[in-house]
Design a protein around this motif. Structure first.
Motif: not given
Length: 352
Positions: A215-222, A224, A251
């Motif tokens: 997901s967009k959120t997971t992509w950004e978290r990884k 970062n 992660q």
């Protein structure tokens, strides 16, 4: 299990097609439940007989109808049996059918002419043989439930228009059909192209698969997570283009690898950002023992600080032993025993 089926059927007799004689009986409250249960029992047993012919156990049939009791309302000779015959004739083994329908019994409710047959034929036109089609469906039952003309064909044609080889399209469809059925697939393909991936290269499809599954959120978290350890956006992007699976790694795995390389090895980011495969291998079995051997060789002045990490992590076991262990045994006789000990004991990766 059968009582569960009865309960669901008895809630609404629309589940069972009854003739007028049966309906008149059902109006008699004192008999309605027992009569409906008896009809359900006989009807259920006739369905069991058909499914057993195709390799299902009675337990598997019970499980199927407990999930979809409405199937008891189907004409078994017109709605059920032809589908089972079609699957069997097109390469599905009994175990395949049992597994697929256990995961997604809704398939058996799909229309033969409008959904199942066209979907199967289109999949075979890409995958070429029955075994590959069956494998794809085992991995993604959506392929027999969704309208492939609307959900899959446009995405396949898009990839072809960009020059992606048919063999790679087939490979992704067989292994990651769910990704190719996503509504946002076209957007992902465009994003991957903008990152600099070449459609004709193998990593293009891998990058599409990884982005589709995050997901967009997971992509950004990884993303970062790498930045937290000092990576620049360009370094992350470069590493991703070399090995897209670095953003599929958990992660926790990334944190442990970075802990090892930065805090224990004291290596600069530039030393390993060019070697993204380091995040793909087992820490305990490969990365830690090899890094500790390299650290030992550096401390003895036997290798230079500008050694190639790719050759250390990416090489086969035999080549690593040849060039980084046996090669220096004359100067350090204990090296072979040290490496064997590290491999055997699977050194703890957490730095304290």
């Amino acid at each position: 299990m059968l009582s569960y089926i009865y309960k669901n059927v008895l809630k609404n007799c629309v589940y069972i097609s009854l003739n007028s004689r049966h309906l008149s009986i059902l109006k008699q409250n004192s008999f309605s439940k027992s009569v409906r249960a008896d009809i359900t029992d006989r009807r259920y047993k006739s369905f069991v007989s058909i499914f057993r012919t195709y390799g299902f156990s009675e337990t598997q049939v019970s499980s199927l109808f407990s999930k979809r009791p409405v199937l008891l309302n189907y004409d078994k000779d017109k709605k059920i049996k032809p589908k089972l015959e079609f699957f069997t004739k097109n390469g599905f083994s009994s175990s395949d059918l049992c597994r697929i329908l256990a995961i997604d019994p809704e398939i058996i409710r799909r229309n033969m002419k409008d959904v199942i047959v066209p979907s199967y034929e289109y999949l075979k036109s890409i995958l070429k043989d029955d075994a590959s089609v069956v494998d794809a469906i085992r991995r993604c039952t959506w392929l027999l439930k969704q309208d492939v003309e609307k959900r899959l064909r446009p995405n396949v044609e898009l990839l072809r228009s960009y020059g992606v080889p048919d063999s790679r399209i087939a490979g992704m469809l067989r292994l990651h059909g769910r990704s190719m059925m996503q509504v946002r697939f076209r957007m992902v393909v465009e994003e991957v192209r903008e990152m600099g991936f070449k459609p004709a290269k193998s990593h293009f499809m891998t990058a599409c698969q990884v982005k589709c599954e995050l997901s967009k959120t997971t992509w950004e978290r990884k993303w970062n997570c790498y930045k937290k350890w000092g990576w620049s956006d360009d370094e992350i992007l470069t590493a991703f283009t070399r090995q897209p699976y670095i953003l599929a790694a958990s992660q926790d795995k990334v944190e442990r690898v970075m802990e090892l390389l930065v805090n224990k090895m004291r290596w600069e980011i530039s030393k390993f950002s060019c070697c993204p495969t380091i995040f793909m291998h087992s820490l305990e079995n490969r990365t830690v023992p090899r890094c500790l051997i390299i650290q030992f060789l550096l401390s003895k002045g036997l290798i230079k600080k500008d050694f190639c990490l790719n050759s250390v992590i990416g090489s086969t076991e035999s080549l690593f032993v040849k060039y980084y262990v046996e090669k220096y045994c004359a100067e350090c006789p204990e090296l072979l025993e040290l490496y064997a000990s590290l491999r055997k004991n699977k050194v703890q990766t957490k730095v304290t």
